[in-house]
Design a protein around this motif. Structure first.
Motif, mmCIF file in Angstrom:
data_model
loop_
_atom_site.group_PDB
_atom_site.id
_atom_site.type_symbol
_atom_site.label_atom_id
_atom_site.label_comp_id
_atom_site.label_asym_id
_atom_site.label_seq_id
_atom_site.Cartn_x
_atom_site.Cartn_y
_atom_site.Cartn_z
ATOM 1 N N VAL A 127 -17.204 -23.629 -10.004
ATOM 2 C CA VAL A 127 -17.324 -22.490 -9.730
ATOM 3 C C VAL A 127 -16.856 -21.592 -10.920
ATOM 4 C CG1 VAL A 127 -17.291 -20.088 -8.368
ATOM 5 C CG2 VAL A 127 -17.414 -22.670 -7.044
ATOM 6 N N SER A 128 -17.711 -21.034 -11.743
ATOM 7 C CA SER A 128 -17.384 -20.211 -13.121
ATOM 8 C C SER A 128 -16.906 -18.984 -12.584
ATOM 9 C CB SER A 128 -18.402 -20.300 -13.846
ATOM 10 O OG SER A 128 -19.349 -19.460 -13.684
ATOM 11 N N ASP A 129 -16.093 -18.063 -13.265
ATOM 12 C CA ASP A 129 -15.775 -16.831 -13.258
ATOM 13 C C ASP A 129 -16.881 -15.963 -12.985
ATOM 14 O OD1 ASP A 129 -13.132 -17.617 -13.169
ATOM 15 O OD2 ASP A 129 -12.789 -17.137 -15.070
ATOM 16 N N LYS A 130 -18.022 -16.208 -13.786
ATOM 17 C CA LYS A 130 -19.291 -15.415 -13.755
ATOM 18 C C LYS A 130 -20.222 -15.517 -12.245
ATOM 19 C CE LYS A 130 -19.994 -15.200 -18.617
ATOM 20 N NZ LYS A 130 -20.931 -15.424 -19.610
ATOM 21 N N THR A 131 -19.740 -16.406 -11.440
ATOM 22 C CA THR A 131 -20.187 -16.650 -10.223
ATOM 23 C C THR A 131 -20.095 -15.282 -9.089
ATOM 24 O OG1 THR A 131 -19.838 -18.985 -10.254
ATOM 25 C CG2 THR A 131 -20.389 -17.965 -8.213
ATOM 26 N N ASN A 132 -21.108 -14.816 -8.660
ATOM 27 C CA ASN A 132 -21.105 -13.915 -7.765
ATOM 28 C C ASN A 132 -21.167 -14.288 -6.556
ATOM 29 O OD1 ASN A 132 -23.581 -12.912 -10.047
ATOM 30 N ND2 ASN A 132 -21.811 -11.720 -9.660
ATOM 31 N N LEU A 133 -21.337 -15.344 -5.958
ATOM 32 C CA LEU A 133 -21.292 -15.646 -4.497
ATOM 33 C C LEU A 133 -21.224 -17.273 -4.418
ATOM 34 C CD1 LEU A 133 -21.615 -15.092 -1.369
ATOM 35 C CD2 LEU A 133 -23.980 -15.289 -1.773
ATOM 36 N N VAL A 134 -20.645 -17.715 -3.356
ATOM 37 C CA VAL A 134 -20.462 -19.327 -3.089
ATOM 38 C C VAL A 134 -20.993 -19.369 -1.862
ATOM 39 C CG1 VAL A 134 -18.876 -21.190 -2.798
ATOM 40 C CG2 VAL A 134 -18.775 -20.132 -4.659
ATOM 41 N N ILE A 135 -22.039 -20.443 -1.609
ATOM 42 C CA ILE A 135 -22.198 -20.958 -0.230
ATOM 43 C C ILE A 135 -21.629 -22.229 -0.061
ATOM 44 C CG2 ILE A 135 -24.294 -21.607 1.158
ATOM 45 C CD1 ILE A 135 -26.123 -19.918 -0.717
ATOM 46 N N LEU A 136 -20.752 -22.373 0.908
ATOM 47 C CA LEU A 136 -20.202 -23.745 1.161
ATOM 48 C C LEU A 136 -20.543 -24.306 2.530
ATOM 49 C CD1 LEU A 136 -17.883 -25.569 1.138
ATOM 50 C CD2 LEU A 136 -16.235 -23.713 2.364
ATOM 51 N N GLN A 137 -21.321 -25.340 2.408
ATOM 52 C CA GLN A 137 -21.605 -26.102 3.515
ATOM 53 C C GLN A 137 -20.747 -27.433 3.635
ATOM 54 O OE1 GLN A 137 -23.574 -29.240 4.799
ATOM 55 N NE2 GLN A 137 -22.739 -27.661 6.554
ATOM 56 N N PRO A 138 -19.697 -27.389 4.424
ATOM 57 C CA PRO A 138 -18.688 -28.697 4.388
ATOM 58 C C PRO A 138 -19.304 -29.860 4.754
ATOM 59 C CG PRO A 138 -17.960 -26.576 5.653
ATOM 60 C CD PRO A 138 -19.409 -26.412 5.245
ATOM 61 N N MET A 159 -10.201 -23.078 0.645
ATOM 62 C CA MET A 159 -11.095 -22.876 -0.187
ATOM 63 C C MET A 159 -11.555 -21.295 -0.029
ATOM 64 S SD MET A 159 -13.899 -26.245 -0.284
ATOM 65 C CE MET A 159 -13.714 -26.871 1.455
ATOM 66 N N LYS A 160 -11.846 -20.768 1.212
ATOM 67 C CA LYS A 160 -12.209 -19.551 1.419
ATOM 68 C C LYS A 160 -11.138 -18.306 0.653
ATOM 69 C CE LYS A 160 -13.291 -17.734 5.243
ATOM 70 N NZ LYS A 160 -13.443 -17.685 6.721
ATOM 71 N N HIS A 161 -9.823 -18.944 0.911
ATOM 72 C CA HIS A 161 -8.728 -18.013 0.333
ATOM 73 C C HIS A 161 -8.754 -18.056 -1.052
ATOM 74 C CE1 HIS A 161 -4.602 -16.307 0.039
ATOM 75 N NE2 HIS A 161 -4.373 -17.286 -0.634
ATOM 76 N N HIS A 162 -8.811 -19.202 -1.448
ATOM 77 C CA HIS A 162 -8.876 -19.429 -3.111
ATOM 78 C C HIS A 162 -10.031 -18.732 -3.881
ATOM 79 C CE1 HIS A 162 -7.747 -21.235 -7.186
ATOM 80 N NE2 HIS A 162 -9.047 -21.667 -7.129
ATOM 81 N N LEU A 163 -11.119 -18.661 -3.292
ATOM 82 C CA LEU A 163 -12.334 -18.034 -4.096
ATOM 83 C C LEU A 163 -12.018 -16.439 -3.825
ATOM 84 C CD1 LEU A 163 -15.302 -20.015 -2.508
ATOM 85 C CD2 LEU A 163 -14.507 -20.056 -4.964
ATOM 86 N N GLN A 164 -11.459 -16.032 -2.651
ATOM 87 C CA GLN A 164 -11.168 -14.672 -2.345
ATOM 88 C C GLN A 164 -10.158 -13.986 -3.361
ATOM 89 O OE1 GLN A 164 -10.171 -14.631 1.712
ATOM 90 N NE2 GLN A 164 -12.498 -14.752 2.532
ATOM 91 N N SER A 165 -9.283 -15.029 -3.988
ATOM 92 C CA SER A 165 -8.325 -14.590 -4.709
ATOM 93 C C SER A 165 -8.878 -14.608 -6.026
ATOM 94 C CB SER A 165 -7.045 -15.694 -4.615
ATOM 95 O OG SER A 165 -7.404 -16.868 -5.589
ATOM 96 N N ARG A 166 -9.980 -15.085 -6.334
ATOM 97 C CA ARG A 166 -10.759 -14.995 -7.506
ATOM 98 C C ARG A 166 -11.602 -13.898 -7.414
ATOM 99 N NH1 ARG A 166 -13.005 -20.766 -9.200
ATOM 100 N NH2 ARG A 166 -13.680 -19.151 -11.132
ATOM 101 N N ARG A 167 -11.826 -12.920 -6.297
ATOM 102 C CA ARG A 167 -12.793 -12.351 -5.970
ATOM 103 C C ARG A 167 -14.303 -12.500 -6.216
ATOM 104 N NH1 ARG A 167 -10.152 -7.360 -6.040
ATOM 105 N NH2 ARG A 167 -8.081 -7.208 -7.305
ATOM 106 N N ILE A 168 -14.455 -13.868 -5.361
ATOM 107 C CA ILE A 168 -15.612 -14.499 -5.476
ATOM 108 C C ILE A 168 -15.886 -14.274 -3.790
ATOM 109 C CG2 ILE A 168 -17.241 -16.343 -5.921
ATOM 110 C CD1 ILE A 168 -15.475 -16.759 -8.363
ATOM 111 N N PRO A 169 -16.929 -13.930 -3.293
ATOM 112 C CA PRO A 169 -17.263 -13.800 -1.929
ATOM 113 C C PRO A 169 -17.743 -15.220 -1.758
ATOM 114 C CG PRO A 169 -18.290 -11.896 -3.006
ATOM 115 C CD PRO A 169 -17.714 -12.874 -4.148
ATOM 116 N N VAL A 170 -17.690 -15.708 -0.460
ATOM 117 C CA VAL A 170 -18.296 -16.945 -0.103
ATOM 118 C C VAL A 170 -18.573 -16.863 1.452
ATOM 119 C CG1 VAL A 170 -15.926 -17.713 0.885
ATOM 120 C CG2 VAL A 170 -17.301 -19.184 0.600
#
Length: 227
Positions: A127-138, A159-170
């Motif tokens: 997930v690069s810093d230019k990512t606007n959204l992550v879809i996580l299917q575990p 994973m959710k917390h880490h992405l949110q800390s990068r300001r990337i919705p999941v």
């Protein structure tokens, strides 16, 4: 060009134009960019056209803007085991969104045999810093590799917390899938299941996309209002 009287105006070629009272802009093109100065006074059809062009510039979606970037993280049911790449839910979802006029780019970052621990370990590289959204299917490999439900839930939460800390919705997509979603091996999704998953995800992706674009549109409106 500027107005010379309430009835007519002359441009720099010497042509005389009937005037109308419209908002006008003087535009000066320089190496440093464009400068806008606004007011209300008599203006010519040419300046009216300029106003319309400027409004379009600020309000329309810029064709050179980057696409809305989505990364789909998962295991073999994301990467597309037993189905071709064009039938995976990330690809189908991208095509569905584009058919609705959305400029979207979805990267399939599924990896066969992956677990939630593996997904967590490769999250930053996928997930690069230019990512606007992550879809996580575990996926379900944790269960197959004897990972406890508690550990699985903790990995997903991290994973959710880490992405949110990068300001990337999941979007965590982890329902109990119906039996008819699975192919002959009872593990992997059919092409029809991938299409149904894409349709289920589409409203949530659109909501996130519109939420991201709203501040950009508001900024263009504010910029237009200042002038």
């Amino acid at each position: 060009m500027s107005a010379t009287s309430a009835a007519s105006s002359r441009d720099y070629h010497g042509h005389i134009w009937p005037t109308r009272f419209v908002s006008y802009f003087h535009v000066y093109g320089r190496s440093g960019g464009l400068k806008f100065f606004g007011g209300t006074r008599a203006s010519t059809p040419r300046s009216a056209i300029l106003v319309c062009a400027l409004a379009f510039f600020f309000l329309a979606e810029p064709v050179w803007a980057d696409p809305f970037r989505v990364v789909a993280i998962g295991a073999s049911n994301t990467s597309g085991w037993t189905v071709s790449s064009e039938h995976t839910y990330p690809h189908v979802l991208e095509q569905m969104l584009r058919s609705k006029g959305y400029d979207v780019q979805i990267t399939n970052a599924g990896r066969p045999f992956d677990t939630t621990a593996g997904m967590l370990g490769r999250l930053d590289s996928a997930v690069s810093d230019k990512t606007n959204l992550v879809i996580l299917q575990p996926g379900a490999n944790d269960r197959r590799f004897f990972v406890s439900p508690e550990r699985r839930a903790a990995n997903i939460a991290e994973m959710k917390h880490h992405l949110q800390s990068r300001r990337i919705p999941v979007v965590v997509f982890d329902p109990v899938f119906p039996e008819d979603y699975y192919s002959f091996d009872r593990i992997h999704f059919t092409a029809e299941a991938h299409a149904r998953i894409a349709a289920e995800l589409m409203p949530e992706v659109i909501k996130q996309l519109e939420r991201t674009k709203a501040p950009q549109k508001a900024a263009r409106l504010r910029a237009l209002g200042k002038h």
